[in-house]
Every structure is written in C-alpha cells, then in structure tokens.
Design a protein around this motif. Structure first.
Motif, PDB file in Angstrom:
ATOM      1  N   TYR A   1      -5.727  -4.270  -2.867  1.00  0.00           N
ATOM      2  CA  TYR A   1      -5.590  -4.899  -1.557  1.00  0.00           C
ATOM      3  C   TYR A   1      -5.955  -6.376  -1.647  1.00  0.00           C
ATOM      4  O   TYR A   1      -5.218  -7.238  -1.161  1.00  0.00           O
ATOM      5  CB  TYR A   1      -6.485  -4.167  -0.552  1.00  0.00           C
ATOM      6  CG  TYR A   1      -6.574  -4.807   0.806  1.00  0.00           C
ATOM      7  CD1 TYR A   1      -5.663  -4.484   1.806  1.00  0.00           C
ATOM      8  CD2 TYR A   1      -7.575  -5.725   1.105  1.00  0.00           C
ATOM      9  CE1 TYR A   1      -5.745  -5.054   3.064  1.00  0.00           C
ATOM     10  CE2 TYR A   1      -7.663  -6.307   2.358  1.00  0.00           C
ATOM     11  CZ  TYR A   1      -6.749  -5.967   3.329  1.00  0.00           C
ATOM     12  OH  TYR A   1      -6.833  -6.539   4.570  1.00  0.00           O
TER      13      TYR A   1
ATOM     14  N   LEU B   1       0.826  -1.210   0.000  1.00  0.00           N
ATOM     15  CA  LEU B   1       0.000   0.000   0.000  1.00  0.00           C
ATOM     16  C   LEU B   1       0.860   1.260   0.000  1.00  0.00           C
ATOM     17  O   LEU B   1       0.542   2.233  -0.696  1.00  0.00           O
ATOM     18  CB  LEU B   1      -0.942   0.005   1.214  1.00  0.00           C
ATOM     19  CG  LEU B   1      -2.108  -0.977   1.159  1.00  0.00           C
ATOM     20  CD1 LEU B   1      -2.779  -1.097   2.523  1.00  0.00           C
ATOM     21  CD2 LEU B   1      -3.118  -0.578   0.085  1.00  0.00           C
TER      22      LEU B   1
ATOM     23  N   ALA C   1      -7.952   1.171  -4.557  1.00  0.00           N
ATOM     24  CA  ALA C   1      -7.156   0.455  -3.546  1.00  0.00           C
ATOM     25  C   ALA C   1      -7.762  -0.885  -3.156  1.00  0.00           C
ATOM     26  O   ALA C   1      -7.030  -1.836  -2.865  1.00  0.00           O
ATOM     27  CB  ALA C   1      -6.962   1.326  -2.305  1.00  0.00           C
TER      28      ALA C   1
END
Length: 141
Positions: free
Chosen positions: A115, A30, A111
């Motif tokens: 993820y 991340l 994201a």
C-alpha cells in the motif's frame, strides 16, 4: 464575495478529484494483488492496530465510513477469506466484535508495505498531472 465562493468550490472540486484518483489507483492495485479493496484494507488496518485485534462492529463502521449493513457484508467477506472472525460480547450479548485472525495479520503485514509503495507511486503520477499536481504539492508541504 462570489469570487471567494467560486474559489472554495474550485478547491473542493480539486480535492474531490485528487481523492478520487488516488483512491481508484489504490483500489485497483489492492484488488489485483490481494483480491480486496480499500474498505477491506482500512478495516484490516483498524483491526490490526486495535487493542487485542478486535473492534465492535459499530466502531468498525465509523472507521471504514460505510453504513452498518455494508460493514456487515464487508466483515462477512473478510470472514470467508479467513482474515477476521466474529465474536459475541460475553457481557452484552447484543455486542458483536470483529477480530483479526493470524491469517489476517499475515495479509496485513504484506499489504501494508505494498500500500505504501503503491501510494508513493500514485503520488508521483498525480504530481505530474498539470491540474492535480499543484494541489497535491500544496497539501504535501
């Protein structure tokens, strides 16, 4: 009884190691891709899923698992990045809300699949580890 206590300690140690390894991999990925870590991602997910896209700071503190001071700094960083905004409650001036912005929703939408893909890759990697792989397999069953 000492055998059982040892077994419990061993299991707990394995769970801590498993969590640490997975969390560290997610944190690195991340940071590289979005320039924020797991705490910010967790907060972004919680805000995206919340009714009206907002949570009181105390609620966010509970979700993220950090103390109030750390969450205040986290929210300040997210505000500087344009991912969230802060609002004072109209009915209780002491209440402060963090609200996801449209830019925050866009980043969250990008994201989240990253993820998921990264987590699956880390699970595959950890699954091959002779120490942590069996524990992960048991947890996934």
């Amino acid at each position: 009884m000492p055998v059982r206590e040892s077994s419990v300690r061993t299991t707990w140690s394995g769970l801590r190691g498993l969590h640490s390894r997975i969390n560290a991999g997610l944190e690195r990925a991340l940071q590289r891709r979005f320039h924020f870590g797991m705490s910010e991602f967790t907060a972004l997910c919680a805000l995206a899923d919340a009714p009206d896209g907002e949570l009181r700071m105390q609620e966010l503190t509970e979700v993220v698992g950090l103390n109030q001071s750390s969450v205040s700094r986290l929210v300040a960083r997210m505000e500087q990045s344009g991912l969230t905004g802060r609002e004072v409650c109209e009915t209780d001036r002491r209440g402060v809300y963090s609200r996801i912005t449209s830019a925050g929703r866009e980043v969250h939408a990008e994201a989240l699949p990253f993820y998921d893909k990264t987590l699956a890759a880390i699970f595959d990697e950890v699954g091959a580890d002779p120490e942590l792989g069996p524990l992960l397999a048991r947890l996934r069953d």
